[in-house]
Design an enzyme around this catalytic site. Structure first.
Site, PDB file in Angstrom:
ATOM      1  N   CYS A 123       0.814  -1.222   0.000  1.00 28.08           N
ATOM      2  CA  CYS A 123       0.000   0.000   0.000  1.00 28.08           C
ATOM      3  C   CYS A 123       0.849   1.274   0.000  1.00 28.08           C
ATOM      4  CB  CYS A 123      -0.952   0.012   1.189  1.00 28.08           C
ATOM      5  SG  CYS A 123      -2.116  -1.353   1.150  1.00 28.08           S
ATOM      6  N   HIS A 167      -3.283   7.504   2.009  1.00 26.39           N
ATOM      7  CA  HIS A 167      -3.646   6.206   1.442  1.00 26.39           C
ATOM      8  C   HIS A 167      -5.057   5.870   1.917  1.00 26.39           C
ATOM      9  CE1 HIS A 167      -3.966   2.080   0.494  1.00 26.39           C
ATOM     10  NE2 HIS A 167      -3.730   1.635   1.717  1.00 26.39           N
ATOM     11  N   ASN A 193      -9.972   0.047  -0.736  1.00 23.27           N
ATOM     12  CA  ASN A 193      -8.521   0.166  -0.630  1.00 23.27           C
ATOM     13  C   ASN A 193      -7.903  -0.388  -1.914  1.00 23.27           C
ATOM     14  OD1 ASN A 193      -5.811  -0.113  -0.074  1.00 23.27           O
ATOM     15  ND2 ASN A 193      -6.100  -1.026   1.953  1.00 23.27           N
TER      16      ASN A 193
HETATM   17  N1  ACO Z   1     -18.881  -8.273   8.126  1.00 25.97           N
HETATM   18  C1  ACO Z   1     -19.444  -8.546   9.320  1.00 25.97           C
HETATM   19  N2  ACO Z   1     -18.735  -8.916  10.388  1.00 25.97           N
HETATM   20  C2  ACO Z   1     -17.390  -8.986  10.240  1.00 25.97           C
HETATM   21  C3  ACO Z   1     -16.745  -8.719   9.036  1.00 25.97           C
HETATM   22  C4  ACO Z   1     -17.541  -8.345   7.950  1.00 25.97           C
HETATM   23  N3  ACO Z   1     -17.028  -8.059   6.739  1.00 25.97           N
HETATM   24  N4  ACO Z   1     -15.420  -8.886   9.211  1.00 25.97           N
HETATM   25  C5  ACO Z   1     -15.236  -9.237  10.483  1.00 25.97           C
HETATM   26  N5  ACO Z   1     -16.421  -9.306  11.114  1.00 25.97           N
HETATM   27  C6  ACO Z   1     -16.712  -9.686  12.500  1.00 25.97           C
HETATM   28  C7  ACO Z   1     -15.590 -10.484  13.112  1.00 25.97           C
HETATM   29  O1  ACO Z   1     -15.708 -11.853  12.786  1.00 25.97           O
HETATM   30  C8  ACO Z   1     -15.820 -10.232  14.580  1.00 25.97           C
HETATM   31  O2  ACO Z   1     -16.852 -11.045  15.029  1.00 25.97           O
HETATM   32  P1  ACO Z   1     -16.779 -11.712  16.487  1.00 25.97           P
HETATM   33  O3  ACO Z   1     -16.761 -10.572  17.447  1.00 25.97           O
HETATM   34  O4  ACO Z   1     -18.006 -12.527  16.527  1.00 25.97           O
HETATM   35  O5  ACO Z   1     -15.506 -12.501  16.508  1.00 25.97           O
HETATM   36  C9  ACO Z   1     -16.323  -8.786  14.604  1.00 25.97           C
HETATM   37  O6  ACO Z   1     -16.769  -8.492  13.268  1.00 25.97           O
HETATM   38  C10 ACO Z   1     -15.263  -7.808  14.984  1.00 25.97           C
HETATM   39  O7  ACO Z   1     -14.070  -8.086  14.234  1.00 25.97           O
HETATM   40  P2  ACO Z   1     -12.796  -7.200  14.321  1.00 25.97           P
HETATM   41  O8  ACO Z   1     -11.749  -7.715  13.380  1.00 25.97           O
HETATM   42  O9  ACO Z   1     -12.403  -7.007  15.744  1.00 25.97           O
HETATM   43  O10 ACO Z   1     -13.409  -5.833  13.780  1.00 25.97           O
HETATM   44  P3  ACO Z   1     -12.797  -4.424  13.756  1.00 25.97           P
HETATM   45  O11 ACO Z   1     -13.660  -3.487  14.413  1.00 25.97           O
HETATM   46  O12 ACO Z   1     -11.356  -4.450  14.165  1.00 25.97           O
HETATM   47  O13 ACO Z   1     -12.859  -4.082  12.201  1.00 25.97           O
HETATM   48  C11 ACO Z   1     -11.371  -4.019  10.327  1.00 25.97           C
HETATM   49  C12 ACO Z   1     -12.179  -4.904  11.260  1.00 25.97           C
HETATM   50  C13 ACO Z   1     -12.315  -3.140   9.552  1.00 25.97           C
HETATM   51  C14 ACO Z   1     -10.608  -4.917   9.362  1.00 25.97           C
HETATM   52  C15 ACO Z   1     -10.409  -3.179  11.177  1.00 25.97           C
HETATM   53  O14 ACO Z   1      -9.658  -3.977  12.045  1.00 25.97           O
HETATM   54  C16 ACO Z   1      -9.500  -2.377  10.348  1.00 25.97           C
HETATM   55  O15 ACO Z   1      -9.902  -1.426   9.721  1.00 25.97           O
HETATM   56  N6  ACO Z   1      -8.187  -2.705  10.326  1.00 25.97           N
HETATM   57  C17 ACO Z   1      -7.255  -2.076   9.492  1.00 25.97           C
HETATM   58  C18 ACO Z   1      -7.072  -2.965   8.359  1.00 25.97           C
HETATM   59  C19 ACO Z   1      -6.892  -2.258   7.055  1.00 25.97           C
HETATM   60  O16 ACO Z   1      -7.399  -1.203   6.760  1.00 25.97           O
HETATM   61  N7  ACO Z   1      -6.137  -2.931   6.227  1.00 25.97           N
HETATM   62  C20 ACO Z   1      -5.933  -2.477   4.926  1.00 25.97           C
HETATM   63  C21 ACO Z   1      -4.617  -2.864   4.482  1.00 25.97           C
HETATM   64  S1  ACO Z   1      -3.409  -2.088   5.423  1.00 25.97           S
HETATM   65  C22 ACO Z   1      -3.398  -0.595   4.899  1.00 25.97           C
HETATM   66  O17 ACO Z   1      -3.656  -0.336   3.763  1.00 25.97           O
HETATM   67  C23 ACO Z   1      -3.063   0.423   5.905  1.00 25.97           C
END
Ligand code: ACO
Length: 323
Positions: free
Chosen positions: A113, A250, A280
């Site tokens: 990224c 980004h 993204n």
């Molecule tokens: N739809 C519904 N529920 C979901 C989904 C989805 N697409 N994905 C995960 N969940 C569920 C999980 O299974 C979990 O359920 P549980 O509590 O029963 O176990 C619950 O949602 C919470 O999951 P978390 O992973 O803790 O959710 P979080 O609030 O952290 O959000 C996310 C997840 C959006 C991926 C977040 O962690 C994030 O934004 N991380 C940064 C990742 C990113 O942006 N990466 C891009 C590449 S890196 C970069 O470019 C910088």
């Protein structure tokens, strides 16, 4: 002194739109969950047979047209991608050929990224050391090809697209009011490589593999890493948030962007956002956002623009540029 100035930009998005509602029919998710956690409403998906080089070539042609140049005027192509057409040759070489350019050099840059920021900083080194006069810098990705479409924790986040800029050498007074790249800061730390990676590769598995991510871990590190390189840019130039006309981060996730801007004291109305419509797009996200904002007349000549990215590796970096 010689500065590297941006003289043109272009971008391309595949025509197929994949909405959150459509995703909800594929995996157990909802529009509400995706929008609340990421700010993403839809993303573009490359057509069958449409390759990273196809996206990149169109973006490059548009950037060249915007700059008023042809491929004959370019000395070097740097293409940032984590989704090359093939393991080798570099996708940049395919783009070079497609543009009808058979001189100079072309290579790929792999910083996931952060790739466009790494590529732009590299182009700046070539220009300022007079090894290249004019460089085409491209970010292009087909992340749809490395997603596990049964994994709702990752497949909702990414999209396909390409953006490009043409940069060239310009004699400037050596002041903070100069046009061009004023400073850039690149970082990486391989200790974090298992938090965001692809589980295949030619040497490891002889396959392409799928993207795997510990989302919470990425989120946890993103804001402090982004702040690190932005503070470095401010310190190197004696500038601060009040001097920035536009922040073009980004586009990974609206929550990461909001938290970074807040931590740095950059007001919301100075932040360019495309993640809602593009998802993204990895290395393509910054040049896509920059080009959209230039074409819409949002970002204009003379304005101070702060670019920032963080991604797999981890890698992270910033570029401060006056348009
Ligand atoms: N739809 C519904 N529920 C979901 C989904 C989805 N697409 N994905 C995960 N969940 C569920 C999980 O299974 C979990 O359920 P549980 O509590 O029963 O176990 C619950 O949602 C919470 O999951 P978390 O992973 O803790 O959710 P979080 O609030 O952290 O959000 C996310 C997840 C959006 C991926 C977040 O962690 C994030 O934004 N991380 C940064 C990742 C990113 O942006 N990466 C891009 C590449 S890196 C970069 O470019 C910088």
């Amino acid at each position: 002194m010689i500065r590297t100035i941006i003289v043109g930009s272009g971008s391309y998005l595949p025509s197929k739109i994949l909405t959150n509602q459509e995703l909800a029919a594929m995996v157990e998710t909802s529009d509400e969950w995706i929008v609340q956690r990421t700010g993403i409403k839809e993303r573009r998906i490359a057509a069958e047979g449409e390759l990273t080089s196809d996206l990149a070539t169109i973006a490059a042609e548009r950037a060249l047209a915007d700059a008023g140049y042809t491929a004959d005027d370019i000395d070097l192509i740097i293409l940032a991608t984590a989704t090359p057409d093939h393991t080798f040759p570099a996708t940049a070489v395919t783009v070079q050929d497609r543009l009808g350019m058979h001189h100079g050099a072309a290579f790929d840059m792999q910083a996931v990224c952060s790739g466009f920021v790494f590529a732009l900083a590299t182009a700046d080194c070539y220009v300022r050391t007079e090894q290249a006069r004019r460089v085409l810098v491209i970010g292009a990705e087909t992340f749809s090809r490395i997603l596990d479409w049964s994994d709702r924790t990752t497949c909702v986040l990414f999209g396909d697209g390409a953006g490009a800029v043409v940069v060239e050498a310009s004699e400037q007074p050596g002041e903070i009011s100069d046009r061009g790249i004023l400073t850039s800061h690149l970082r990486s730390d391989g200790r974090h490589k298992e938090k965001l990676y692809v589980d295949g590769g030619p040497s490891a598995t002889r396959t392409v593999g799928h993207l795997r991510m510990e989302g919470r871990e990425v989120f946890k590190h993103a804001v402090s890493m982004i702040a690190d390189v932005i503070e470095a840019a401010f310190e190197a130039t004696g500038t601060g948030p009040a001097d920035i006309d536009w922040f073009v981060p980004h586009q990974a996730n609206k929550r990461i962007i909001d938290a970074s801007a807040k931590k740095l004291g950059i007001p919301q109305d100075k932040v360019v956002i495309t993640v809602d419509r593009h998802g993204n797009t990895s290395a393509a996200s910054i040049p896509l956002a920059l080009d959209e904002a230039r074409r819409e007349g949002v970002i204009g000549d003379g304005q101070l623009v702060l670019l920032e990215a963080m991604g797999g590796g981890f890698t992270w970096g910033s570029v401060l540029v006056r348009m």
